[in-house]
Every structure is written in structure tokens, then in C-alpha cells.
Design a protein around this motif. Structure first.
Motif, PDB file in Angstrom:
ATOM      1  N   THR A  11      -3.656 -16.579  37.512  1.00 13.57           N
ATOM      2  CA  THR A  11      -4.813 -16.117  38.272  1.00 13.57           C
ATOM      3  C   THR A  11      -4.504 -14.777  38.951  1.00 13.57           C
ATOM      4  O   THR A  11      -5.239 -14.359  39.845  1.00 13.57           O
ATOM      5  N   LEU A  14      -7.351 -12.355  38.218  1.00 11.10           N
ATOM      6  CA  LEU A  14      -8.620 -12.758  38.818  1.00 11.10           C
ATOM      7  C   LEU A  14      -8.313 -13.839  39.849  1.00 11.10           C
ATOM      8  O   LEU A  14      -8.353 -15.035  39.547  1.00 11.10           O
ATOM      9  N   GLY A  53      -2.839 -15.761  42.256  1.00 15.03           N
ATOM     10  CA  GLY A  53      -3.396 -14.498  42.706  1.00 15.03           C
ATOM     11  C   GLY A  53      -3.949 -14.616  44.116  1.00 15.03           C
ATOM     12  O   GLY A  53      -4.442 -15.679  44.512  1.00 15.03           O
ATOM     13  N   THR A  55      -6.481 -12.838  46.978  1.00 11.94           N
ATOM     14  CA  THR A  55      -7.505 -11.833  47.267  1.00 11.94           C
ATOM     15  C   THR A  55      -7.088 -10.922  48.420  1.00 11.94           C
ATOM     16  O   THR A  55      -7.619  -9.826  48.566  1.00 11.94           O
ATOM     17  N   ARG A  62      -1.832  -6.233  43.387  1.00 12.32           N
ATOM     18  CA  ARG A  62      -2.290  -7.138  42.327  1.00 12.32           C
ATOM     19  C   ARG A  62      -1.828  -6.637  40.963  1.00 12.32           C
ATOM     20  O   ARG A  62      -1.346  -7.420  40.125  1.00 12.32           O
ATOM     21  N   ASP A  93      -6.480 -15.897  33.128  1.00 13.83           N
ATOM     22  CA  ASP A  93      -7.371 -14.755  33.043  1.00 13.83           C
ATOM     23  C   ASP A  93      -6.833 -13.780  31.993  1.00 13.83           C
ATOM     24  O   ASP A  93      -5.769 -13.992  31.408  1.00 13.83           O
ATOM     25  N   THR A 130     -14.019  -4.179  41.770  1.00 18.34           N
ATOM     26  CA  THR A 130     -13.415  -5.354  42.413  1.00 18.34           C
ATOM     27  C   THR A 130     -11.930  -5.203  42.705  1.00 18.34           C
ATOM     28  O   THR A 130     -11.393  -5.897  43.562  1.00 18.34           O
ATOM     29  N   ASN A 132      -9.771  -6.170  40.575  1.00 15.40           N
ATOM     30  CA  ASN A 132      -9.128  -7.277  39.867  1.00 15.40           C
ATOM     31  C   ASN A 132      -8.488  -6.790  38.562  1.00 15.40           C
ATOM     32  O   ASN A 132      -9.188  -6.258  37.693  1.00 15.40           O
ATOM     33  N   HIS A 134      -7.565  -8.200  35.860  1.00 14.39           N
ATOM     34  CA  HIS A 134      -7.964  -8.708  34.541  1.00 14.39           C
ATOM     35  C   HIS A 134      -8.942  -7.751  33.865  1.00 14.39           C
ATOM     36  O   HIS A 134      -9.128  -7.822  32.648  1.00 14.39           O
TER      37      HIS A 134
END
Length: 299
Positions: A11, A14, A53, A55, A62, A93, A130, A132, A134
Motif C-alpha cells: 500500500t 496508495l 503506506g 498518508t 512515499r 497497488d 494526490t 500517491n 502508484h
């Protein structure tokens, strides 16, 4: 020849919480038994331990964690693979794919990446809404985030099929690098042409969200207008047929979001289609090689 199966329940690309991950769900539904129907030489390497992961991590952190996990995945593949083996990874992800691309490049394979997905995954930290990673996997592999990772593959090796959700900055990057990007409608209309344009060696990365949410609800990033289940299965067969599938992954299957096992059955059908076509190609290549020999045991 051996099929190597690795679970990569990451993760990091994401960040999210999950009760159950894709590799666990697919093993429980009989994945390994199904694979062994196509080839008895299946080695299950279990799941790679990957931290969750967060946030709370800033985007550069990340990305760094994704690259570190990919390096461990790469090192695992380099330890176990032999010529002619097939590397199969179940994510997780879509950052799942980076370590495999790195391993194949280090092995010296001349290969194309067929990225069956709703998204381009070609963002950078600056273009991503975002942060992120991924959505940055291919830009990482192509060297667009050099502080995190040097270039592993050139953009002309990337074939993005089923794409229908691109961020504005990502769209500009894809155009500037002349990456092949095709919508589902374009894949349908030009299928034979684009298949003919692939190199003999292929890494196939199949994202569950390439399929319309009506047939694949079990994903975090659904996008309407995707392939139907039957189209996806048929496309996978066509990609593998007549080529040397050297690696595959199936990603972004999230059992927690599935409905009635619909996405689980789709994932199994896609994998069975790919492995069935791969095993037939393998047998045909072996038969073609042995047919002219005077003895069935020339060595």
C-alpha cells in the motif's frame, strides 16, 4: 521452466487500510492449483513483507519508500530466476510493477511493457494531484524522477492500453515522451495493428481498473468506460499468444471492495488466460525446437 509466484501486498503507492489483500484472496480461491494445471513447476514465494503506506508521509518520502521496496523485490527476482522462467507478481497497488521492471532490465532482457490500465501512471511529484506514487510508476521507471531513481526503461518500450483517466500534467509528459497511449475504443479498433507492433518479449501488467466497474468493483480507483470482462480476458490471451511472456503482474485488486466475488473471478480468469496462452506457446516452441532432431534426447 518455472512459474515463480510472489505476493506483493503493498500500500506504499496508495496508502490505505485493508482487512484483506489481493494475494491472500487469490490464493484462497485456488490460484496456485489453477496455475499448476498449466505448468506443474510453480513455486510460491509467499508474500514479500512491505511496510504500510502512510498518508502522513510527504510525497518524496512515499516515493522513496516505493523505490526501496522495489529494490528488494528486484533483488528477490534476481536471486531466484533462471532463463525461461516466468515471474508472476500479485499486488498490491501498481507500485508492485516497478521492482519487476528493474529486475528484467538488470537481467538484460529486451522487452516491452504492456500496461493495461485505466490510468497512465506517468505523473511526477509536481504533476500529481494526490502525491500517491502508484500514479508515478512508469515515470519513475523512465527516469523522470531522477532524485529517486535513474532511468530503467526508455519510453518507447511502454504501451499503455485502456487509458481513460489522465491528469493534465501527466498527459503533457506522455505526449512529450511519445508514449503509446490508447483508450479502450482505440484498442478495439486497432488491436491487430498494435499487437503486431510489440517486441517478442513482453512484461504484461494488468490493473483491475482497466475493466469497467460493472465487471470489476473491487478496486480503489474505478473509472467507467473500461473493457468488459470478456474483452479483458480475450485481450490478455492475444497479448501472450505468439510472444514470450517473461513476466506478469496483476494489481489494484482490493477484496475489501469486491461485490459477490465478481472481481476475484475476473482476476482468476485473467491469470488463467495469460498462463494458458503462455504454456501453449512454451509447448509449441519446445516442439518446434525438437522436431528436426534425430533423437528425442539430443543432449
Amino acid at each position: 521452466m518455472t512459474i515463480h509466484v510472489l505476493g506483493f501486498p503493498t500500500t506504499l503507492g496508495l496508502p490505505r487500510s485493508a482487512v484483506r489483500h489481493g494475494p491472500e484472496a487469490l490464493r484462497a480461491s485456488g490460484l496456485l492449483q489453477a496455475l499448476r494445471r498449466h505448468d506443474p513447476h510453480v513455486v510460491d514465494h509467499g508474500d514479500m513483507a512491505v511496510p504500510p503506506g502512510l498518508t502522513s508521509d510527504p510525497a518524496p518520502t512515499r516515493v522513496a519508500k516505493v523505490v526501496e521496496a522495489a529494490r528488494r523485490q528486484r533483488d528477490h527476482w534476481l536471486r531466484v530466476t533462471r532463463p525461461g522462467d516466468l515471474l508472476l507478481t500479485i499486488g498490491g497497488d501498481h507500485s508492485t510493477s516497478l521492482g519487476t521492471i528493474m529486475a528484467l532490465a538488470e537481467l538484460g532482457d529486451d522487452f516491452d511493457v504492456v500496461w493495461v490500465d485505466a490510468h497512465g501512471d506517468f505523473n511526477t511529484i509536481e504533476t500529481s494531484p494526490t502525491g500517491n506514487p502508484h500514479g508515478m510508476v512508469l515515470s519513475l521507471a523512465a527516469g523522470l524522477l531522477p532524485d529517486a531513481l535513474g532511468r530503467v526503461i526508455t519510453p518507447d518500450r511502454l504501451h499503455l492500453w485502456g487509458i481513460r483517466d489522465l491528469d493534465p500534467g501527466e498527459r503533457r509528459l506522455l505526449a512529450a515522451k511519445r508514449v503509446e497511449v490508447l483508450t479502450p475504443a482505440e484498442v478495439r479498433a486497432r488491436r491487430e495493428q498494435i499487437l503486431a507492433g510489440l517486441r517478442p518479449n513482453v512484461f504484461l501488467s494488468f490493473d483491475i481498473d482497466s475493466v469497467d466497474p460493472a465487471d470489476a468493483p473491487g478496486t480503489m480507483t474505478p473509472v467507467p468506460g473500461g473493457f468488459t470482462r470478456d474483452e479483458a480476458v480475450d485481450l490478455v490471451k492475444a497479448i501472450v499468444r505468439g510472444r514470450n511472456l517473461i513476466a506478469m503482474d496483476l494489481v489494484e485488486y482490493h477484496p475489501d471492495r469486491d461485490a459477490g466475488g465478481l472481481t476475484n473471478r475476473l482476476a482468476c480468469a485473467v491469470l488463467e488466460a495469460a498462463l494458458g496462452a503462455w504454456s501453449r506457446c512454451d509447448r509449441e516452441a519446445s516442439d518446434a525446437h525438437q522436431w528436426p532432431m534425430a533423437s528425442p534426447h539430443p543432449f
